[in-house]
Design a protein around this motif. Structure first.
Motif, PDB file in Angstrom:
ATOM      1  N   PRO A   1     -59.923 -73.379  10.369  1.00  0.00           N
ATOM      2  CA  PRO A   1     -58.040 -73.284  11.184  1.00  0.00           C
ATOM      3  C   PRO A   1     -57.246 -74.364  11.140  1.00  0.00           C
ATOM      4  O   PRO A   1     -56.742 -73.917  11.296  1.00  0.00           O
ATOM      5  N   ASP A   2     -57.815 -75.443  11.187  1.00  0.00           N
ATOM      6  CA  ASP A   2     -57.362 -76.451  11.696  1.00  0.00           C
ATOM      7  C   ASP A   2     -56.185 -77.244  10.167  1.00  0.00           C
ATOM      8  O   ASP A   2     -55.241 -77.978  10.080  1.00  0.00           O
ATOM      9  N   ALA A   3     -56.958 -76.456   9.221  1.00  0.00           N
ATOM     10  CA  ALA A   3     -55.918 -76.929   7.970  1.00  0.00           C
ATOM     11  C   ALA A   3     -54.428 -77.024   8.123  1.00  0.00           C
ATOM     12  O   ALA A   3     -53.989 -75.617   8.430  1.00  0.00           O
ATOM     13  N   ILE A   4     -54.143 -77.791   7.458  1.00  0.00           N
ATOM     14  CA  ILE A   4     -51.988 -78.156   7.405  1.00  0.00           C
ATOM     15  C   ILE A   4     -51.624 -78.123   5.624  1.00  0.00           C
ATOM     16  O   ILE A   4     -50.763 -77.779   5.384  1.00  0.00           O
TER      17      ILE A   4
ATOM     18  N   THR B   1     -60.232 -74.442  -4.229  1.00  0.00           N
ATOM     19  CA  THR B   1     -58.739 -74.266  -3.552  1.00  0.00           C
ATOM     20  C   THR B   1     -59.409 -74.884  -1.759  1.00  0.00           C
ATOM     21  O   THR B   1     -59.974 -74.287  -1.457  1.00  0.00           O
ATOM     22  N   PHE B   2     -58.999 -76.166  -1.365  1.00  0.00           N
ATOM     23  CA  PHE B   2     -59.785 -76.671  -0.280  1.00  0.00           C
ATOM     24  C   PHE B   2     -58.785 -77.376   0.538  1.00  0.00           C
ATOM     25  O   PHE B   2     -57.529 -77.470   0.260  1.00  0.00           O
ATOM     26  N   ALA B   3     -59.461 -77.292   2.018  1.00  0.00           N
ATOM     27  CA  ALA B   3     -58.042 -78.401   2.756  1.00  0.00           C
ATOM     28  C   ALA B   3     -57.674 -79.778   2.347  1.00  0.00           C
ATOM     29  O   ALA B   3     -59.016 -80.669   2.311  1.00  0.00           O
ATOM     30  N   SER B   4     -56.928 -80.045   2.374  1.00  0.00           N
ATOM     31  CA  SER B   4     -56.556 -81.630   1.819  1.00  0.00           C
ATOM     32  C   SER B   4     -55.287 -82.286   3.362  1.00  0.00           C
ATOM     33  O   SER B   4     -55.997 -83.543   3.225  1.00  0.00           O
ATOM     34  N   ALA B   5     -55.774 -81.300   4.059  1.00  0.00           N
ATOM     35  CA  ALA B   5     -55.133 -82.309   5.585  1.00  0.00           C
ATOM     36  C   ALA B   5     -55.333 -81.152   6.852  1.00  0.00           C
ATOM     37  O   ALA B   5     -55.229 -79.589   6.203  1.00  0.00           O
ATOM     38  N   ALA B   6     -55.770 -81.670   7.503  1.00  0.00           N
ATOM     39  CA  ALA B   6     -56.350 -80.931   9.061  1.00  0.00           C
ATOM     40  C   ALA B   6     -55.184 -81.925  10.387  1.00  0.00           C
ATOM     41  O   ALA B   6     -55.531 -82.611  10.207  1.00  0.00           O
ATOM     42  N   MET B   7     -54.767 -80.494  11.050  1.00  0.00           N
ATOM     43  CA  MET B   7     -54.209 -81.577  12.143  1.00  0.00           C
ATOM     44  C   MET B   7     -55.001 -80.788  13.704  1.00  0.00           C
ATOM     45  O   MET B   7     -54.893 -79.597  13.376  1.00  0.00           O
ATOM     46  N   ARG B   8     -55.288 -81.508  14.592  1.00  0.00           N
ATOM     47  CA  ARG B   8     -55.121 -80.658  16.385  1.00  0.00           C
ATOM     48  C   ARG B   8     -54.697 -82.066  16.783  1.00  0.00           C
ATOM     49  O   ARG B   8     -55.704 -83.268  17.099  1.00  0.00           O
ATOM     50  N   GLY B   9     -53.878 -81.782  17.991  1.00  0.00           N
ATOM     51  CA  GLY B   9     -53.333 -82.706  18.601  1.00  0.00           C
ATOM     52  C   GLY B   9     -53.044 -84.096  17.979  1.00  0.00           C
ATOM     53  O   GLY B   9     -52.195 -83.751  17.061  1.00  0.00           O
ATOM     54  N   ASN B  10     -53.498 -84.817  18.975  1.00  0.00           N
ATOM     55  CA  ASN B  10     -53.420 -86.246  18.328  1.00  0.00           C
ATOM     56  C   ASN B  10     -54.694 -87.183  17.321  1.00  0.00           C
ATOM     57  O   ASN B  10     -54.237 -88.169  16.746  1.00  0.00           O
ATOM     58  N   VAL B  11     -55.370 -85.962  16.488  1.00  0.00           N
ATOM     59  CA  VAL B  11     -56.256 -86.345  15.685  1.00  0.00           C
ATOM     60  C   VAL B  11     -55.424 -86.170  13.865  1.00  0.00           C
ATOM     61  O   VAL B  11     -55.652 -84.237  14.337  1.00  0.00           O
ATOM     62  N   LEU B  12     -55.491 -86.402  13.191  1.00  0.00           N
ATOM     63  CA  LEU B  12     -54.528 -86.570  11.539  1.00  0.00           C
ATOM     64  C   LEU B  12     -55.789 -86.312  10.597  1.00  0.00           C
ATOM     65  O   LEU B  12     -56.686 -87.725  11.024  1.00  0.00           O
ATOM     66  N   GLY B  13     -56.332 -85.701   9.720  1.00  0.00           N
ATOM     67  CA  GLY B  13     -56.649 -86.370   8.919  1.00  0.00           C
ATOM     68  C   GLY B  13     -56.322 -86.090   7.506  1.00  0.00           C
ATOM     69  O   GLY B  13     -55.988 -84.993   6.831  1.00  0.00           O
ATOM     70  N   LEU B  14     -57.529 -86.414   6.683  1.00  0.00           N
ATOM     71  CA  LEU B  14     -56.543 -86.567   5.008  1.00  0.00           C
ATOM     72  C   LEU B  14     -57.769 -86.662   3.979  1.00  0.00           C
ATOM     73  O   LEU B  14     -58.693 -87.597   4.396  1.00  0.00           O
ATOM     74  N   GLN B  15     -58.202 -85.411   3.255  1.00  0.00           N
ATOM     75  CA  GLN B  15     -58.832 -85.651   1.933  1.00  0.00           C
ATOM     76  C   GLN B  15     -58.195 -86.759   1.449  1.00  0.00           C
ATOM     77  O   GLN B  15     -60.139 -87.473   0.726  1.00  0.00           O
ATOM     78  N   PHE B  16     -57.742 -86.469   0.661  1.00  0.00           N
ATOM     79  CA  PHE B  16     -56.972 -87.837  -0.396  1.00  0.00           C
ATOM     80  C   PHE B  16     -57.387 -89.215   0.368  1.00  0.00           C
ATOM     81  O   PHE B  16     -57.652 -89.690   1.500  1.00  0.00           O
ATOM     82  N   HIS B  17     -57.015 -90.304  -0.125  1.00  0.00           N
ATOM     83  CA  HIS B  17     -56.973 -91.346   0.016  1.00  0.00           C
ATOM     84  C   HIS B  17     -54.655 -91.792  -0.059  1.00  0.00           C
ATOM     85  O   HIS B  17     -54.897 -92.411  -0.645  1.00  0.00           O
TER      86      HIS B  17
END
Lengths: 250, 198
Positions: free
Chosen positions: B145-148, B157-173
């Motif tokens: 749900p949080d994939a951006i 096909t996979f989620a390479s970035a997700a965000m919720r509120g103040n949290v950002l996650g990146l699958q890449f470097h």
């Protein structure tokens, strides 16, 4: 779609880039940090740094050189040379390496690969395989190609990957520094035997030679002399690849 | 001050150097008491999911990080650090993630595993796509749900970035993704400055 990678290799000894032929007759090729940044500016996808005398001198790759390159570089960095134990992998990652290449020590103690993969993940453990032609087939060698083994590179690559290696850096000793083109037969054989990416090394001669080995199935192709001597840049290589229908990062 | 969660296996020096290039002051974090003074946190990752999950428990950092996130401290998760923000992973089925993002991390079905090299990050909506450097054998599915942003290779096909509120996650470097990665890191550093000033 994942792009095929063009990689520049810096063989390093005593803090300087060196390059020879068939792992011998090394000559000076400049400062590693300046080389790495120049290749980055010219569009290289990854830098590999191999401390070529580390294993022979029973020591780990030079930390200061790695740190200096890692701190300035913003493309991936793979480091190899003298990795004997899991703590060596930790030290090189801590110096700024993104992936660590293991060669001689993995053959002596293959469990090292599984241990390293369990702790760091297989995506940062590279098995470095140096192979030379022997009769109709190939055999591998370790210790900067000075120690021959009976094992063939296909069987050894397969075992190394089963144990946890996440990439194969496959070097043709015969073609090293010779600028005669990659050994496509060797690359195809190893590529068909493993499910992880295979980096072809040894023999890069022209931009088209990279396209040829990538079309033969390599996931990445590595050059050294061709870049050090200024005969082609990563951009030239990528233009040739694009013209052959290969997806590369612009 | 940006705290880099330094749990043994991570490539923390690469992150430190990238944040320094963006002008940020950093410190390494190894225990809960060091989390509080930080204006922002980075959870880097070159590691096995199970190893880091265990380290989060051993060091007591798990509750400290969750509390900081609830408090509104910006956090950037990278690669396995991104995956740890989910509930769990096929890489270590018994280990627990931080559960900030709903869903779990699964093994990739790309033509070659690990998925290694430069690939396109395709943001949801009309943002431009960009090339980024990946080195992963696992990722959250594109349907979380949080994939951006998503990334595709072969039939996967996979989620390479997700965000919720103040949290950002990146699958890449981002620290190894050239100008695109540097811009992402700079914008993270700027967002923390705004949080701090506000």
């Amino acid at each position: 779609m994942l792009a095929k990678r063009i990689i520049a290799c810096l063989d390093v000894r005593d803090g300087r880039v060196v390059k020879g032929r068939q792992f011998a007759a090394l000559r000076d090729a400049g400062d590693p940090v300046r080389r790495a940044l120049r290749y980055r500016d010219e569009g290289i996808d990854e830098i590999v740094v191999l401390d070529v005398s580390a294993t022979l001198e029973s020591r780990l790759a030079n930390r200061r050189t790695i740190e200096a390159i890692a701190a300035t570089l913003d493309v991936p960095l793979t480091v190899g040379g003298g990795v004997r134990a899991i703590d060596d992998v930790a030290r090189l990652l801590d110096a700024g390496a993104d992936k660590v290449a293991i060669n001689s020590a993995a053959l002596e103690r293959p469990e090292l690969l599984s241990e390293a993969a369990a702790r760091f993940g297989s995506q940062c453990i590279v098995i470095s395989v140096d192979a030379r032609r022997a009769g109709d087939g190939y055999t591998i060698a370790t210790h900067s190609a000075s120690r021959p083994h009976q094992l063939d590179p296909v069987a050894w690559s397969r075992e190394a990957v089963e144990r946890g290696a996440g990439e194969v850096l496959l070097t043709s000793i015969d073609r090293d520094g010779g600028r005669e083109g990659f050994d496509l037969t060797l690359v195809r054989a190893v590529r068909d035997a493993v499910g992880v990416p295979v980096v072809a090394s040894g023999g890069a001669s022209t931009p088209q030679s990279f396209a040829d080995v990538l079309l033969a199935g390599a996931d990445a192709a590595l050059g050294a002399s061709i870049f050090h001597d200024g005969d082609a840049t990563a951009r030239d290589v990528k233009a040739a690849c694009s013209a052959s229908g290969i997806v590369v990062r612009p | 001050m940006i705290g880099i969660v330094a749990l043994g296996a991570a490539n923390r020096r690469s992150i430190e150097a990238a944040l320094a290039r963006a002008g940020a002051a950093t410190r390494f974090i190894e225990k809960p008491s060091e989390v509080g003074p930080c204006d922002a946190l980075v959870l880097p990752g070159v590691a096995n999911f199970g190893y880091v999950a265990e380290e989060l428990d051993r060091t007591g950092l798990r509750p400290a990080l969750i509390e900081a996130i609830r408090f509104g401290i910006p956090l950037l998760g990278i690669c396995v650090g991104f995956q740890l923000l989910f509930e769990g992973s096929d890489e270590a089925p018994r280990a627990r993630g931080l559960g900030i993002f709903a869903g779990t991390v699964r093994r990739l079905r790309t033509p070659r595993v690990p998925h290694m090299g430069w690939n396109l990050v395709e943001p949801r909506g009309d943002l431009a796509r960009s090339w980024a450097y990946f080195a992963n054998a696992f990722a959250p599915d594109a349907s979380v749900p949080d994939a951006i942003a998503t990334t595709q290779d072969g039939d996967d096909t996979f989620a390479s970035a997700a965000m919720r509120g103040n949290v950002l996650g990146l699958q890449f470097h981002p620290e190894r993704s050239g100008a695109y990665g540097a811009a992402l890191i700079a914008s993270f550093v700027q967002s923390t400055a705004i949080t701090y000033a506000g």
